[in-house]
Design a protein around this motif. Structure first.
Motif, PDB file in Angstrom:
ATOM      1  N   TYR A  44     -60.465  63.848-107.222  1.00 49.08           N
ATOM      2  CA  TYR A  44     -61.056  63.305-106.004  1.00 49.08           C
ATOM      3  C   TYR A  44     -61.431  64.459-105.081  1.00 49.08           C
ATOM      4  N   VAL A  45     -62.725  64.596-104.818  1.00 53.87           N
ATOM      5  CA  VAL A  45     -63.231  65.648-103.943  1.00 53.87           C
ATOM      6  C   VAL A  45     -63.384  65.062-102.546  1.00 53.87           C
ATOM      7  N   ASP A  46     -62.595  65.559-101.600  1.00 47.62           N
ATOM      8  CA  ASP A  46     -62.639  64.986-100.253  1.00 47.62           C
ATOM      9  C   ASP A  46     -63.723  65.655 -99.432  1.00 47.62           C
ATOM     10  N   CYS A  47     -64.515  64.838 -98.740  1.00 43.11           N
ATOM     11  CA  CYS A  47     -65.701  65.312 -98.017  1.00 43.11           C
ATOM     12  C   CYS A  47     -65.654  64.899 -96.551  1.00 43.11           C
ATOM     13  N   THR A  48     -66.342  65.673 -95.739  1.00 37.66           N
ATOM     14  CA  THR A  48     -66.645  65.281 -94.368  1.00 37.66           C
ATOM     15  C   THR A  48     -68.089  64.801 -94.313  1.00 37.66           C
ATOM     16  N   PRO A  49     -68.501  64.158 -93.237  1.00 35.11           N
ATOM     17  CA  PRO A  49     -69.881  63.670 -93.160  1.00 35.11           C
ATOM     18  C   PRO A  49     -70.948  64.754 -93.251  1.00 35.11           C
ATOM     19  N   ASP A  50     -70.628  65.996 -92.864  1.00 34.36           N
ATOM     20  CA  ASP A  50     -71.621  67.061 -92.947  1.00 34.36           C
ATOM     21  C   ASP A  50     -71.329  68.063 -94.062  1.00 34.36           C
ATOM     22  N   VAL A  81     -63.063  70.841 -91.907  1.00 34.78           N
ATOM     23  CA  VAL A  81     -62.401  70.869 -90.602  1.00 34.78           C
ATOM     24  C   VAL A  81     -61.229  71.836 -90.695  1.00 34.78           C
ATOM     25  N   ILE A  82     -61.242  72.847 -89.829  1.00 36.31           N
ATOM     26  CA  ILE A  82     -60.113  73.781 -89.675  1.00 36.31           C
ATOM     27  C   ILE A  82     -59.942  73.910 -88.177  1.00 36.31           C
ATOM     28  N   SER A  83     -58.981  73.171 -87.633  1.00 37.85           N
ATOM     29  CA  SER A  83     -59.059  72.937 -86.188  1.00 37.85           C
ATOM     30  C   SER A  83     -57.738  72.452 -85.615  1.00 37.85           C
ATOM     31  N   PRO A  84     -57.464  72.820 -84.360  1.00 33.58           N
ATOM     32  CA  PRO A  84     -56.410  72.088 -83.643  1.00 33.58           C
ATOM     33  C   PRO A  84     -56.902  70.676 -83.357  1.00 33.58           C
ATOM     34  N   VAL A  85     -55.971  69.761 -83.228  1.00 30.50           N
ATOM     35  CA  VAL A  85     -56.301  68.371 -82.911  1.00 30.50           C
ATOM     36  C   VAL A  85     -56.004  68.165 -81.431  1.00 30.50           C
ATOM     37  N   ALA A  86     -57.058  67.959 -80.659  1.00 25.83           N
ATOM     38  CA  ALA A  86     -56.915  67.929 -79.205  1.00 25.83           C
ATOM     39  C   ALA A  86     -56.004  66.808 -78.735  1.00 25.83           C
ATOM     40  N   ALA A  87     -55.961  65.719 -79.477  1.00 24.76           N
ATOM     41  CA  ALA A  87     -55.185  64.553 -79.049  1.00 24.76           C
ATOM     42  C   ALA A  87     -53.682  64.752 -79.179  1.00 24.76           C
ATOM     43  N   LEU A  88     -53.258  65.787 -79.894  1.00 29.02           N
ATOM     44  CA  LEU A  88     -51.828  65.966 -80.135  1.00 29.02           C
ATOM     45  C   LEU A  88     -51.513  67.459 -80.183  1.00 29.02           C
ATOM     46  N   LYS A  89     -50.882  67.942 -79.136  1.00 26.49           N
ATOM     47  CA  LYS A  89     -50.580  69.365 -79.034  1.00 26.49           C
ATOM     48  C   LYS A  89     -49.663  69.813 -80.164  1.00 26.49           C
ATOM     49  N   GLY A  90     -50.045  70.923 -80.794  1.00 27.18           N
ATOM     50  CA  GLY A  90     -49.226  71.465 -81.876  1.00 27.18           C
ATOM     51  C   GLY A  90     -49.600  70.954 -83.249  1.00 27.18           C
ATOM     52  N   PHE A  91     -50.600  70.054 -83.322  1.00 30.37           N
ATOM     53  CA  PHE A  91     -51.024  69.512 -84.611  1.00 30.37           C
ATOM     54  C   PHE A  91     -52.364  70.117 -84.985  1.00 30.37           C
ATOM     55  N   PHE A  92     -52.459  70.610 -86.234  1.00 31.44           N
ATOM     56  CA  PHE A  92     -53.651  71.279 -86.730  1.00 31.44           C
ATOM     57  C   PHE A  92     -54.068  70.630 -88.051  1.00 31.44           C
ATOM     58  N   LEU A  93     -55.358  70.726 -88.338  1.00 28.05           N
ATOM     59  CA  LEU A  93     -55.913  70.066 -89.518  1.00 28.05           C
ATOM     60  C   LEU A  93     -56.768  71.062 -90.295  1.00 28.05           C
ATOM     61  N   ALA A  94     -56.599  71.089 -91.610  1.00 31.44           N
ATOM     62  CA  ALA A  94     -57.464  71.878 -92.494  1.00 31.44           C
ATOM     63  C   ALA A  94     -57.744  71.019 -93.722  1.00 31.44           C
ATOM     64  N   ALA A  95     -58.885  70.348 -93.730  1.00 34.19           N
ATOM     65  CA  ALA A  95     -59.191  69.401 -94.809  1.00 34.19           C
ATOM     66  C   ALA A  95     -60.692  69.121 -94.807  1.00 34.19           C
ATOM     67  N   GLY A  96     -61.118  68.295 -95.769  1.00 30.82           N
ATOM     68  CA  GLY A  96     -62.526  67.935 -95.861  1.00 30.82           C
ATOM     69  C   GLY A  96     -63.385  69.048 -96.432  1.00 30.82           C
ATOM     70  N   PHE A  97     -62.896  69.736 -97.460  1.00 32.41           N
ATOM     71  CA  PHE A  97     -63.592  70.925 -97.952  1.00 32.41           C
ATOM     72  C   PHE A  97     -64.780  70.613 -98.859  1.00 32.41           C
ATOM     73  N   SER A  98     -64.986  69.365 -99.190  1.00 36.04           N
ATOM     74  CA  SER A  98     -66.243  68.894 -99.764  1.00 36.04           C
ATOM     75  C   SER A  98     -66.638  69.616-101.050  1.00 36.04           C
ATOM     76  N   GLY A  99     -65.638  69.928-101.882  1.00 37.39           N
ATOM     77  CA  GLY A  99     -65.899  70.597-103.146  1.00 37.39           C
ATOM     78  C   GLY A  99     -66.039  72.096-103.046  1.00 37.39           C
ATOM     79  N   HIS A 100     -65.826  72.671-101.852  1.00 43.11           N
ATOM     80  CA  HIS A 100     -65.993  74.110-101.643  1.00 43.11           C
ATOM     81  C   HIS A 100     -64.663  74.804-101.370  1.00 43.11           C
TER      82      HIS A 100
END
Length: 440
Positions: free
Chosen positions: A367-373, A377-396
């Motif tokens: 299963y290749v996980d994709c983002t719309p573009d 996403v490699i980013s802090p999550v503004a809605a929750l301090k201290g939570f970071f996300l690195a996902a949606g690499f879209s086969g790359h």
């Protein structure tokens, strides 16, 4: 059937507290754990199954700049430096070989697209050149076929999917990281809008920061925290042969792509062909993915399978003291499509007759996980301090994995980012920004 992956031991004792918990032991999570631990930051890397078992071991192994969307090129260029550097630094082989990648075609539109991309290549100092018909045919000697032309990315290469993530996790352990396998993260411990830890199936790990590098599972994990992350996965099938004759190290053709592995066998796949399964999560984010769907309609089959009711995109909710979907599916291991596998093997043997007597060793689904573009996403999550996300690499994700892990570590440690993180911010997918679909 799962691909064979280097297995590493786990640390048996769950730490009570660390500075950072990394959720997900793929190439990005393992690299992030390594770069954090190397800084002297205490890290626990928790993986519901075992390190490298999902998409990080189910890909072609290509480490490339060629044909990438320009938003990914800073990461891709830095990743190529890191693949070489890391092998020397950690004293272990990741299977990286700077062999160059060769693409050939008989489609003049494809050639024109590659030629146009060279303008992007020049802006980012990517070493690539077009191949004439004679050169493309010579580069694929043994096929008995001629080609209209091609492109050769001179500095690109390949690494070994079976080795890379586990080896980086071992290197993280050398710097003090704890590697906890067969231990699902059920959710976050939160206090006053701040992450304070991770609730795992084996208990709570207190932490001031958490990185979710959960691949196809990331959106489901985020949803439990009330965080939207538009993500959809497509299913692909791929195979590995037993050792065979010496052919080009890494080559793309319209029929199939081949990558020579360290054992002398080949990873073989058909580029761009995938199945999009209708799921509750897919329906939730369908509008976000419409531009991508329109652009890639010809290369996608639509289907309904078990993933509608089970897996990372099914509807699910659970309490932190209950068994989660992450425990029910330790390794996301979809069955390969037998018709696709037969087609891949037939095409490889037709392309290279010398493969006629080489047997298939393994086949698997992914299963290749994709983002719309199609940009991660490699980013802090503004809605929750201290939570970071690195996902949606879209086969790359495999090729840029070391650099992505380094960027995530920089953001978590509040250090100067190794590349501009702006293109990878989560907010671009949620604030109404225009979706510009990148290349695959």
């Amino acid at each position: 059937m799962s691909p064979t992956v280097l297995r590493i031991p786990s640390d048996e004792v769950l730490p009570a507290a660390v500075d950072v918990v990394v959720i997900g032991g793929g190439i990005v999570g393992s690299a992030a754990a390594y770069f954090l631990a190397k800084r002297g930051i205490s890290v626990a890397l928790v993986e519901k199954g075992y390190i490298g078992a999902e998409q990080s071991s189910r890909n072609w192994g290509w480490c490339r700049q060629q044909n990438r969307d320009e938003r990914e090129l800073p990461l891709a260029g830095y990743a190529l430096q890191l693949w070489n550097q890391l092998q020397q630094e950690i004293g272990r082989d990741l299977g990286f070989r700077r062999c160059g990648l060769t693409y050939v075609t008989n489609d003049p539109r494809q050639l024109a697209e590659w030629e146009r991309w060279r303008e992007t290549a020049r802006r980012f100092d990517v070493n690539t050149r077009m191949l004439s018909a004679t050169e493309a045919t010579a580069a694929t000697a043994g096929t008995g076929r001629s080609w209209l032309g091609g492109v050769h990315s001179i500095d690109d290469g390949k690494a070994e999917p079976a080795l890379a993530a586990p080896t980086l996790a071992k290197a993280a352990r050398d710097h003090g990281a704890k590697i906890i396998q067969q231990c699902a993260a059920r959710g976050l411990d939160v206090s006053n809008g701040q992450v304070t830890g991770v609730v795992t199936e084996r208990g709570l790990i207190k932490a001031g920061a958490v990185l979710c590098a959960g691949g196809a599972w990331a959106s489901t994990f985020c949803r439990q925290q009330g965080i939207a992350f538009p993500q959809a996965s497509v299913r692909q099938s791929i195979l590995r042969t037993k050792p065979g004759p010496q052919l080009p190290e890494a080559i793309y053709t319209p029929d199939c792509a081949l990558t020579r592995r360290l054992d002398g066998g080949y990873t073989v796949a058909i580029s761009g062909k995938a199945t999009l399964e209708i799921t509750p999560q897919g329906l939730r984010y369908a509008r976000s993915f419409l531009p991508m769907f329109k652009q890639r309609l010809k290369s996608i089959e639509i289907g309904i399978g078990r993933s509608f009711l089970n897996g990372p995109e099914a509807l699910a909710s659970w309490r932190l003291d209950e068994v989660s979907p992450f425990e029910r599916i330790r390794v996301l291991d979809p069955a390969p499509n037998p018709r696709t596998i037969s087609r891949i093997m037939a095409r490889a043997r037709a392309l290279y007759p010398r493969l006629a007597n080489v047997e298939m060793a393994e086949s698997w689904g992914a299963y290749v996980d994709c983002t719309p573009d199609a940009v991660p996403v490699i980013s802090p999550v503004a809605a929750l301090k201290g939570f970071f996300l690195a996902a949606g690499f879209s086969g790359h994700g495999f090729g840029i994995g070391p650099a992505s892990g380094r960027l995530a570590a920089d953001l978590i440690a509040n250090d100067t980012p190794v590349v501009d993180p702006g293109p990878y911010r989560l907010s671009r997918l949620l604030d109404g920004s225009k979706v510009e679909v990148g290349g695959i």
